[in-house]
Motif scaffolding. Structure first.
Motif, PDB file in Angstrom:
ATOM      1  N   TRP A 225     106.854  15.194  20.587  1.00 34.34           N
ATOM      2  CA  TRP A 225     106.383  15.658  19.285  1.00 34.34           C
ATOM      3  C   TRP A 225     104.919  15.324  18.968  1.00 34.34           C
ATOM      4  O   TRP A 225     104.192  16.211  18.509  1.00 34.34           O
TER       5      TRP A 225
ATOM      6  N   GLY B  42     114.488   5.272  14.357  1.00 37.09           N
ATOM      7  CA  GLY B  42     113.962   5.778  15.609  1.00 37.09           C
ATOM      8  C   GLY B  42     112.620   5.197  15.998  1.00 37.09           C
ATOM      9  O   GLY B  42     112.205   5.294  17.150  1.00 37.09           O
TER      10      GLY B  42
ATOM     11  N   PHE C   1     117.730  14.082  18.383  1.00 36.87           N
ATOM     12  CA  PHE C   1     116.525  13.264  18.491  1.00 36.87           C
ATOM     13  C   PHE C   1     116.756  12.124  19.478  1.00 36.87           C
ATOM     14  O   PHE C   1     117.832  11.550  19.534  1.00 36.87           O
TER      15      PHE C   1
ATOM     16  N   GLN D  97     117.723  13.678  12.809  1.00 38.38           N
ATOM     17  CA  GLN D  97     118.375  13.223  14.039  1.00 38.38           C
ATOM     18  C   GLN D  97     118.915  14.383  14.881  1.00 38.38           C
ATOM     19  O   GLN D  97     119.324  14.179  16.018  1.00 38.38           O
TER      20      GLN D  97
ATOM     21  N   TRP E   2     106.241   9.935  14.382  1.00 37.16           N
ATOM     22  CA  TRP E   2     106.659  11.208  14.972  1.00 37.16           C
ATOM     23  C   TRP E   2     105.631  12.314  14.807  1.00 37.16           C
ATOM     24  O   TRP E   2     105.750  13.376  15.426  1.00 37.16           O
TER      25      TRP E   2
ATOM     26  N   GLY F  52     117.052  16.663  15.962  1.00 37.08           N
ATOM     27  CA  GLY F  52     115.923  17.162  16.736  1.00 37.08           C
ATOM     28  C   GLY F  52     115.076  18.144  15.958  1.00 37.08           C
ATOM     29  O   GLY F  52     114.643  19.171  16.485  1.00 37.08           O
ATOM     30  N   THR F  53     114.818  17.821  14.690  1.00 37.78           N
ATOM     31  CA  THR F  53     114.128  18.718  13.768  1.00 37.78           C
ATOM     32  C   THR F  53     113.002  17.982  13.049  1.00 37.78           C
ATOM     33  O   THR F  53     113.077  16.769  12.856  1.00 37.78           O
ATOM     34  N   PHE F  54     111.956  18.724  12.668  1.00 37.04           N
ATOM     35  CA  PHE F  54     110.954  18.105  11.792  1.00 37.04           C
ATOM     36  C   PHE F  54     110.214  19.151  10.977  1.00 37.04           C
ATOM     37  O   PHE F  54     110.173  20.334  11.312  1.00 37.04           O
TER      38      PHE F  54
ATOM     39  N   TRP G 196     109.888  21.631  26.151  1.00 42.02           N
ATOM     40  CA  TRP G 196     110.744  20.574  25.615  1.00 42.02           C
ATOM     41  C   TRP G 196     112.099  20.640  26.324  1.00 42.02           C
ATOM     42  O   TRP G 196     112.621  21.737  26.579  1.00 42.02           O
TER      43      TRP G 196
ATOM     44  N   ALA H 295     112.000  13.397  22.159  1.00 38.08           N
ATOM     45  CA  ALA H 295     111.258  13.803  20.958  1.00 38.08           C
ATOM     46  C   ALA H 295     110.100  12.844  20.696  1.00 38.08           C
ATOM     47  O   ALA H 295     108.989  13.275  20.341  1.00 38.08           O
TER      48      ALA H 295
ATOM     49  N   PHE I 272     111.684  13.988   9.533  1.00 39.61           N
ATOM     50  CA  PHE I 272     112.316  14.466  10.758  1.00 39.61           C
ATOM     51  C   PHE I 272     113.806  14.205  10.658  1.00 39.61           C
ATOM     52  O   PHE I 272     114.268  13.470   9.791  1.00 39.61           O
TER      53      PHE I 272
END
Length: 273
Positions: free
Chosen positions: A260, A191, A252, A229, A214, A231-233, A12, A256, A227
């Protein structure tokens, strides 16, 4: 079980990433990267805040159908993004229950409502109701219940195990949170554009047939999560019997959207083994 899929986070385009997969019994079947590093969660804060709301409901401090937020709106509307409040400001855009308007403002109103009902600041209530009992010692809420949580992969796998096999709540309450509130409502998934329908439960996004999304092409329609913004989920796939958490320190964006879904599909393939 080999979870080689998790090593995909090495590719990534982010400075730092950590990920793990956890089953309902709390078994971490794989992890990769600095799982003890604290990352800003952005909107992955919302499921944690929602879980605290569910505890407040079970404690009798609040009711799902009591008035909260805009005129005619309830706690349930706030949790399900149907209160009519705008995305990031305390402005009314629709009648309660009419549209799915993803709203940070709604979660802030919800946090204030719970703080008043319990006579405890919301960050403290979240700590007492959810974080402390689950041993989430590295997790804090430093502002808005919509987006200002900070946590680690290690802590979030504890939460993801709890949601899969609840100990803090009656499983029926968690099932309700993972069931669509106001079915059929359209709305924007941030997004990812307009989704018809844009299904949500109580603080958990429900995958259903959303496209683009996502999660993965092989994620079950019953998958829930969120998820952020930052860059997490975090997703929980009941059909796979597991949950996955990924945290990064890059906002994000197109990277992503591209990275993802194949990652999730690889994780699910590993789980099917």
């Amino acid at each position: 079980m080999s979870m080689q899929s998790l090593a995909m986070i090495e590719n990534w385009p982010v400075p730092t990433a950590a990920a793990a997969v956890v089953r309902a019994d709390g078994t971490v079947v794989g992890s990769h990267g600095p799982t003890d590093r604290r990352f800003p969660l952005a909107s992955v804060t919302k499921p944690l805040a929602a879980y605290a709301a569910l505890v407040a409901y079970e404690e009798g401090a609040i009711e799902f159908d009591e008035a909260a937020g805009p005129d005619g709106a309830t706690v349930r509307h706030l949790l399900a993004h149907t209160s009519g409040l705008a995305f990031d400001e305390h402005r009314i855009q629709a009648a309660p229950g009419a549209r799915r308007i993803y709203s940070n403002a709604g979660f802030e109103v919800l946090g204030d409502h719970i703080a008043k009902a319990t006579d405890i600041p919301f960050a403290d209530y979240l700590h007492q109701a959810v974080l402390e009992p689950l041993g989430m010692t590295s997790t804090t809420l430093e502002g808005s219940p919509a987006k200002d949580g900070v946590s680690t992969v290690d802590d979030l796998v504890r939460f993801a195990a709890e949601v899969q096999a609840p100990r803090l709540l009656d499983p029926r309450t968690v099932l309700e949170a993972m069931t669509v509130v106001h079915p059929g409502l359209s709305g924007i998934l941030p997004g990812y554009g307009s989704q018809k329908p844009n299904d949500w439960g109580l603080g958990f996004e429900i995958r259903d047939g959303k496209s683009p999304h996502w999660t993965g092409a092989s994620s079950s329609p019953r998958t829930v999560g969120h998820f952020g913004q930052s860059g997490t989920f975090l997703w929980i796939d009941p059909d796979a019997g597991a949950a996955c958490v990924a945290l990064t320190d890059r906002a994000f964006g197109p990277w992503a959207i591209e990275a993802w879904p194949p990652f999730t599909d690889a994780v699910l393939a590993d789980l099917r083994g």
